[in-house]
Design a protein around this motif. Structure first.
Motif, PDB file in Angstrom:
ATOM      1  N   GLU A  49      -0.745   8.693 -11.817  1.00  0.00           N
ATOM      2  CA  GLU A  49      -0.778   8.335 -10.401  1.00  0.00           C
ATOM      3  C   GLU A  49      -1.757   7.190 -10.160  1.00  0.00           C
ATOM      4  OE1 GLU A  49      -1.104  11.592  -7.691  1.00  0.00           O
ATOM      5  OE2 GLU A  49      -0.744  10.274  -5.977  1.00  0.00           O
ATOM      6  N   LYS A  75      -1.322  -2.287  -6.607  1.00  0.00           N
ATOM      7  CA  LYS A  75      -2.365  -3.013  -5.878  1.00  0.00           C
ATOM      8  C   LYS A  75      -2.592  -4.386  -6.489  1.00  0.00           C
ATOM      9  CE  LYS A  75      -4.738   0.639  -3.519  1.00  0.00           C
ATOM     10  NZ  LYS A  75      -5.404   1.905  -3.822  1.00  0.00           N
ATOM     11  N   GLU A 133       0.841  -1.193   0.000  1.00  0.00           N
ATOM     12  CA  GLU A 133       0.000   0.000   0.000  1.00  0.00           C
ATOM     13  C   GLU A 133       0.882   1.251   0.000  1.00  0.00           C
ATOM     14  OE1 GLU A 133      -2.971  -0.444   2.923  1.00  0.00           O
ATOM     15  OE2 GLU A 133      -3.977   1.453   2.432  1.00  0.00           O
ATOM     16  N   ILE A 144       1.438   4.297  -2.862  1.00  0.00           N
ATOM     17  CA  ILE A 144       1.336   5.744  -2.653  1.00  0.00           C
ATOM     18  C   ILE A 144       2.572   6.441  -3.197  1.00  0.00           C
ATOM     19  CG2 ILE A 144       0.978   7.565  -0.975  1.00  0.00           C
ATOM     20  CD1 ILE A 144       0.243   5.358   1.041  1.00  0.00           C
ATOM     21  N   TYR A 175       2.860   8.622  -6.708  1.00  0.00           N
ATOM     22  CA  TYR A 175       3.236  10.031  -6.749  1.00  0.00           C
ATOM     23  C   TYR A 175       4.463  10.229  -7.622  1.00  0.00           C
ATOM     24  CZ  TYR A 175       4.197  14.760  -5.262  1.00  0.00           C
ATOM     25  OH  TYR A 175       4.426  16.105  -5.257  1.00  0.00           O
ATOM     26  N   ARG A 233      -0.875   3.274  -8.958  1.00  0.00           N
ATOM     27  CA  ARG A 233      -1.490   2.739  -7.740  1.00  0.00           C
ATOM     28  C   ARG A 233      -2.197   1.418  -8.037  1.00  0.00           C
ATOM     29  NH1 ARG A 233      -4.226   7.347  -3.803  1.00  0.00           N
ATOM     30  NH2 ARG A 233      -2.312   8.533  -3.480  1.00  0.00           N
TER      31      ARG A 233
END
Lengths: 229, 229
Positions: A205, A213, A92, A96, A100, A209
């Motif tokens: 972004e 995931k 996780e 992030i 970014y 992510r």
DNA sequence: GTCTTCAAAATTGTATCCAATTTTCGAATA
DNA sequence: TATTCGAAAATTGGATACAATTTTGAAGAC
């Protein structure tokens, strides 16, 4: 056992013992050679490696700060077993940070970089067709490494990402062992490349992510087996 | 949280010297008592504090791993001076992590939590009206602390946030010294609360990012003076 | 059989010692 | 005067010594 110490003091290649001990233990932990159940004490380790406790301690503290070992409620340390929750959180946080990072990258990426990334994807695809999973792994790693380099001027962010990734490495290889997972990973990389081409920070972004995931799900899948036994 | 169920026979009174040295030095660095130009050597520090080199070394390594000091090209360490770029990046990373944290929080926050946060804002507003800047600072800190606690079950994320914030602390106080900055901060907090009330994860993340970016600008403003001289 | 108690064993924390290496600095030399 | 050389000083890395603390385990009490 006394005079032997003198010879080991003369260190010609001048790599500090503390560093050797650290690398040695880290490699043992990440490769799984060192069992998460095992108790580690300074003296035992020192004897094992034929060095004094001083460099061992320093290595232990460093490993602890990186979360690879944990102080025991009693004395000594144990190799931290990644709980399912910890692995999830690791991914996780990666999602992030790297999400970014991709946003940043999208604002400054050059055509040449895009070509390079594309090259890695193609190589990986070729390898996948030939069912050379290990090679797929290699090219995929290159893909990510290249991205990481592209944020290396954000030094602290870069460091955090690299350090997170080291911890994840042991799970990653398992994931890609299945050609199914490899296919999904490649697919993710293609999407990332597309988002970069479009130079859409928001999309970049989100895409990264999602990609990580997905990797998390794959990793957890393989972890189930580990925790079942 | 952690298993506080440790046996009562564990001796808690004896704080290791290494920890004391570490705390002492950290406090000196963060408060600015220790000058970024100064060279730090093991022996000198050990003598200063009346202890042996062993615990000093261990403290030094820890401080280094946290980025508070840097190894010198020659020998010894120096206190890392935050360059403008480093400060910027610190805030940037905070904005990423805390932005994501707020997203998480928004999915599970209770009415009671909202009330509590609202209380801190009101207290801060009152203090601001009375021009008690120090008190404003206190309540604003409480606001953030409360948010951090709300992600504490994401243990690793929580740790990262807390550790980042410690490093930023020295800049933060300066910011709030101006009632202008204080007003902006409060405004940001109100927006955050609103986003939480709406339970909109996307908005929450964006709002927090903006808030911390604003804080960054304020911090840089005060830093200009520092780097001018 | 279970619970105390206490001394031995294990382990850690700190100090000190010694060797290796790097830095400094002054004297000798061109 | 500038430069180079080398010896002394400073500094670090690692080993070892020792004291303090915790854990263990076994004998004895109930």
């Amino acid at each position: 056992m006394k005079t032997v110490a003198t010879q080991s003091r003369v260190n010609k290649n001048s790599i500090p013992v503390r560093k050797k001990v650290y690398e040695h233990m880290k490699s043992d932990i990440l490769s799984g050679r060192l069992n998460p159940a095992e108790r580690l004490t300074e003296e035992h380790l020192a004897e094992m490696m034929g060095v004094s406790r001083t460099p061992v301690r320093e290595a232990l503290y460093k490993l602890e700060s990186e979360g690879l070992i944990k102080p025991l409620e009693t004395r000594g340390f144990i190799v931290s077993a990644d709980s399912k929750e910890e692995v999830e959180e690791l991914f996780e946080i990666r999602s992030i940070l790297e999400g970014y990072a991709l946003r940043i990258i999208s604002e400054k990426i050059t055509e040449e970089d895009l070509q390079r990334l594309n090259g890695f994807i193609e190589k990986a695809e070729e390898a996948l067709e030939k069912d050379r999973i290990n090679e797929v792994f290699k090219w995929n790693t290159r893909f990510h490494d290249t991205l990481h380099e592209l944020v290396s001027e954000k030094l602290q962010l870069y460091r955090m990402i690299v350090s997170m990734r080291k911890n994840v490495l042991r799970h990653r290889k398992d994931t890609l062992q299945s050609s199914d997972g490899a296919k999904r990973t490649l697919d993710g990389h293609r999407k990332i490349l597309l988002a970069l081409r479009l130079k859409d920070p928001e999309l970049c972004e989100r895409t990264m992510r999602d990609h990580i995931k997905q990797a998390k799900e794959d990793a957890l899948q393989t972890l189930i087996g580990v925790y079942k036994k």
